[in-house]
Design an enzyme around this catalytic site. Structure first.
Site, PDB file in Angstrom:
ATOM      1  N   LYS A   1      -2.030   2.462  13.451  1.00 54.61           N
ATOM      2  CA  LYS A   1      -0.576   2.377  13.617  1.00 54.61           C
ATOM      3  C   LYS A   1      -0.130   3.433  14.617  1.00 54.61           C
ATOM      4  O   LYS A   1      -0.447   4.610  14.478  1.00 54.61           O
ATOM      5  CB  LYS A   1       0.138   2.515  12.264  1.00 54.61           C
ATOM      6  CG  LYS A   1      -0.391   3.627  11.371  1.00 54.61           C
ATOM      7  CD  LYS A   1       0.331   3.672  10.024  1.00 54.61           C
ATOM      8  CE  LYS A   1      -0.293   4.711   9.100  1.00 54.61           C
ATOM      9  NZ  LYS A   1       0.438   5.015   7.878  1.00 54.61           N
TER      10      LYS A   1
ATOM     11  N   ASP B   1      -0.853  10.931   0.393  1.00 54.18           N
ATOM     12  CA  ASP B   1      -2.021  10.697   1.243  1.00 54.18           C
ATOM     13  C   ASP B   1      -3.248  11.396   0.672  1.00 54.18           C
ATOM     14  O   ASP B   1      -3.150  12.537   0.215  1.00 54.18           O
ATOM     15  CB  ASP B   1      -1.800  11.273   2.649  1.00 54.18           C
ATOM     16  CG  ASP B   1      -0.677  10.588   3.416  1.00 54.18           C
ATOM     17  OD1 ASP B   1       0.111   9.847   2.809  1.00 54.18           O
ATOM     18  OD2 ASP B   1      -0.598  10.810   4.637  1.00 54.18           O
TER      19      ASP B   1
ATOM     20  N   ARG C   1      -6.210  -0.042   9.141  1.00 55.10           N
ATOM     21  CA  ARG C   1      -5.028  -0.044  10.023  1.00 55.10           C
ATOM     22  C   ARG C   1      -5.161   0.938  11.167  1.00 55.10           C
ATOM     23  O   ARG C   1      -5.737   2.008  11.022  1.00 55.10           O
ATOM     24  CB  ARG C   1      -3.787   0.402   9.233  1.00 55.10           C
ATOM     25  CG  ARG C   1      -3.085  -0.703   8.505  1.00 55.10           C
ATOM     26  CD  ARG C   1      -1.701  -0.264   8.068  1.00 55.10           C
ATOM     27  NE  ARG C   1      -1.703   0.867   7.147  1.00 55.10           N
ATOM     28  CZ  ARG C   1      -0.592   1.458   6.718  1.00 55.10           C
ATOM     29  NH1 ARG C   1       0.598   1.042   7.130  1.00 55.10           N
ATOM     30  NH2 ARG C   1      -0.658   2.465   5.867  1.00 55.10           N
TER      31      ARG C   1
ATOM     32  N   HIS D   1      -2.752   2.783   0.323  1.00 52.56           N
ATOM     33  CA  HIS D   1      -2.376   1.985   1.493  1.00 52.56           C
ATOM     34  C   HIS D   1      -3.544   1.741   2.447  1.00 52.56           C
ATOM     35  O   HIS D   1      -3.341   1.317   3.578  1.00 52.56           O
ATOM     36  CB  HIS D   1      -1.223   2.675   2.254  1.00 52.56           C
ATOM     37  CG  HIS D   1       0.045   2.756   1.456  1.00 52.56           C
ATOM     38  ND1 HIS D   1       1.182   3.388   1.913  1.00 52.56           N
ATOM     39  CD2 HIS D   1       0.367   2.281   0.219  1.00 52.56           C
ATOM     40  CE1 HIS D   1       2.150   3.295   0.992  1.00 52.56           C
ATOM     41  NE2 HIS D   1       1.665   2.637  -0.042  1.00 52.56           N
TER      42      HIS D   1
ATOM     43  N   ASP E   1      -0.711   6.290  -1.275  1.00 51.07           N
ATOM     44  CA  ASP E   1      -0.406   6.207   0.167  1.00 51.07           C
ATOM     45  C   ASP E   1      -1.734   6.052   0.894  1.00 51.07           C
ATOM     46  O   ASP E   1      -2.724   5.633   0.275  1.00 51.07           O
ATOM     47  CB  ASP E   1       0.399   7.436   0.616  1.00 51.07           C
ATOM     48  CG  ASP E   1       1.262   7.145   1.848  1.00 51.07           C
ATOM     49  OD1 ASP E   1       0.693   6.704   2.867  1.00 51.07           O
ATOM     50  OD2 ASP E   1       2.483   7.339   1.802  1.00 51.07           O
ATOM     51  N   ASP E   2      -1.790   6.402   2.194  1.00 51.48           N
ATOM     52  CA  ASP E   2      -3.048   6.228   2.910  1.00 51.48           C
ATOM     53  C   ASP E   2      -4.192   6.971   2.218  1.00 51.48           C
ATOM     54  O   ASP E   2      -4.039   8.124   1.826  1.00 51.48           O
ATOM     55  CB  ASP E   2      -2.921   6.774   4.345  1.00 51.48           C
ATOM     56  CG  ASP E   2      -1.978   5.944   5.200  1.00 51.48           C
ATOM     57  OD1 ASP E   2      -1.800   4.752   4.911  1.00 51.48           O
ATOM     58  OD2 ASP E   2      -1.422   6.491   6.163  1.00 51.48           O
TER      59      ASP E   2
END
Ligand SMILES: *[C@@H]1O[C@H](CO)[C@@H](O)[C@H](O)[C@H]1NC(C)=O
Ligand SMILES: *[C@@H]1O[C@H](CO)[C@@H](O)[C@H](O)[C@H]1NC(C)=O
Length: 382
Positions: free
Chosen positions: A276, A201, A274, A243, A221-222
């Protein structure tokens, strides 16, 4: 008449009294009064003496493996880097570096925090394989943190836990190619063909009144994951290889309120934008998330994904996290790849996705349409 000697003695007395004064709690921990001096750090042994001073200069050095470089400067202190900090390799939990304090001005002067990720990476990140220290850097301070490079984090790169903080000019690069090591996006000998870097991340945020701007994030990743907090602004940043930009994942008893994602560029990422939330979470709220003028391209899975079924994707959604009011304003453009869905929203019920969902400022092209379930989405072109 006050002589210079008397004055000096008085000031010294005043500063030693101040240093010993009672600690007053503040948002970022106890108030800490410093002395007007310059402390210099070129090894962990120097830290305790240096952090009595309101000016701290950190030279290049290696932090011994298995140890955290914790810096707690006094209120209002200025901290600067004059060289790279390398973190010795060991399979342990970390974190590698932590900065705390109130109203701190931290300037990295473009120097690098060297994570040595390739020594750890096995394609599994925090989900398995060897233990990897995370995060590389925890910023638990108020003030400003600027102008630093963070390279090849073993797992998560930067966690932000402060209050009243601006973070800018951060270059997170988990694709740096140091010598013969492969970059994080490429497989290595331990990753079974997967990208070697994983769970890397860029910024994980659990904080209040935070602005992150003018930063570049190349990771796996994010780019941003907002886990809790209020008044969080992410603006003018560039993300690639990861991501995308996320609120969440959101677990039980958690509030995220007042998020602005503005003027960012995202390329070559699995997801664009996103939200989530954990399917099993209860008692949580995500409110007032605004996306303005973001430009995304090369998105391979979802242009926009708002999903209450995390960790599943478009699985059975929960209803214990209310998402209230999501807005796309200005012009957000997202170009997705042919196998991607443009916009999918998966809410557990119309009472868990509430308020106004004005998507008028959203245009998504490419791929296939997604599914909108239980959310009052209106406007937009996708
Ligand atoms: C923050 O620190 C600076 C000195 O670096 C000082 O001038 C300023 O007054 C401080 N601000 C607050 C709110 O304490
Ligand atoms: C959530 O918050 C409530 C009220 O503060 C508390 O009773 C409960 O134990 C919390 N649940 C979890 C899982 O933290």
């Amino acid at each position: 008449m006050l002589t210079l000697a008397t004055l000096t003695a008085t000031l010294l007395l005043a500063s030693s009294v101040a240093a010993a004064s009672t600690e007053i709690p503040t948002l970022n921990g106890p108030r800490k009064i410093g002395k007007r001096c310059t402390g210099s750090i070129t090894s962990l042994a120097d830290v305790a003496a240096a952090e009595l001073c309101t000016t701290i200069v950190i030279g290049g050095f290696t932090v011994p493996a298995g140890q955290t470089f914790t810096l707690s400067p006094p209120d209002g202190a200025s901290v600067s880097l004059t060289g790279a900090i390398t973190f010795g390799f060991a399979n342990w939990a970390g974190p590698l570096m932590v900065v705390t304090g109130n109203n701190i001005t931290f300037n990295g002067n473009g120097h690098e925090l060297v994570g040595q990720g390739p020594l750890y990476w096995d394609g599994l990140g925090g989900n398995g394989g060897v233990v990897k220290p995370a995060p590389l850097l925890r910023i638990n301070m108020g003030g400003s943190f600027t102008n630093i490079k963070v390279s090849n984090s073993p797992a998560r790169a930067i966690a932000i836990g402060g209050n009243s903080l601006t973070v800018s000019g951060i270059n997170i690069d988990n694709c740096e190619f140091p010598g013969y090591f492969p970059a994080g996006d490429a497989p290595n000998s331990k990753s079974n063909g997967a990208a070697a870097g994983h769970n890397t991340d860029g910024f994980d945020v659990s904080a209040h009144d935070v602005t992150i701007s003018g930063s570049t994030i190349k990771n796996q990743d994010d780019c941003l994951a907002i886990n809790r907090g209020t008044n969080i602004v992410f603006t003018g940043n560039t993300c690639s290889g990861g991501h995308g930009i996320s609120v969440g994942s959101i677990n039980t008893n958690t509030t995220v309120s007042g998020v602005q994602i503005t003027g960012n560029t995202v390329t070559a990422s699995t997801n664009g934008l996103r939200i989530k939330t954990d399917a099993v979470a209860t008692g949580s709220l995500v409110s007032n998330v605004v996306y303005s003028n973001n430009k995304l391209s090369g998105i391979t899975q979802f242009g926009v994904l708002i999903d209450q079924s995390y960790p599943s994707t478009l699985g059975t959604p929960g209803t214990g996290v209310v998402i209230n009011t999501v807005t796309f304003s200005g012009t957000n453009t997202i170009a997705v790849g042919s196998a991607a869905q443009r916009v999918s929203v998966n809410c557990g019920s119309t009472s868990s996705c509430t308020g106004a969902w004005n998507f008028g400022g959203l245009t998504v092209t490419g791929g296939t349409a997604g599914v909108i379930k239980n959310a009052p989405v209106n406007g937009g072109s996708f």
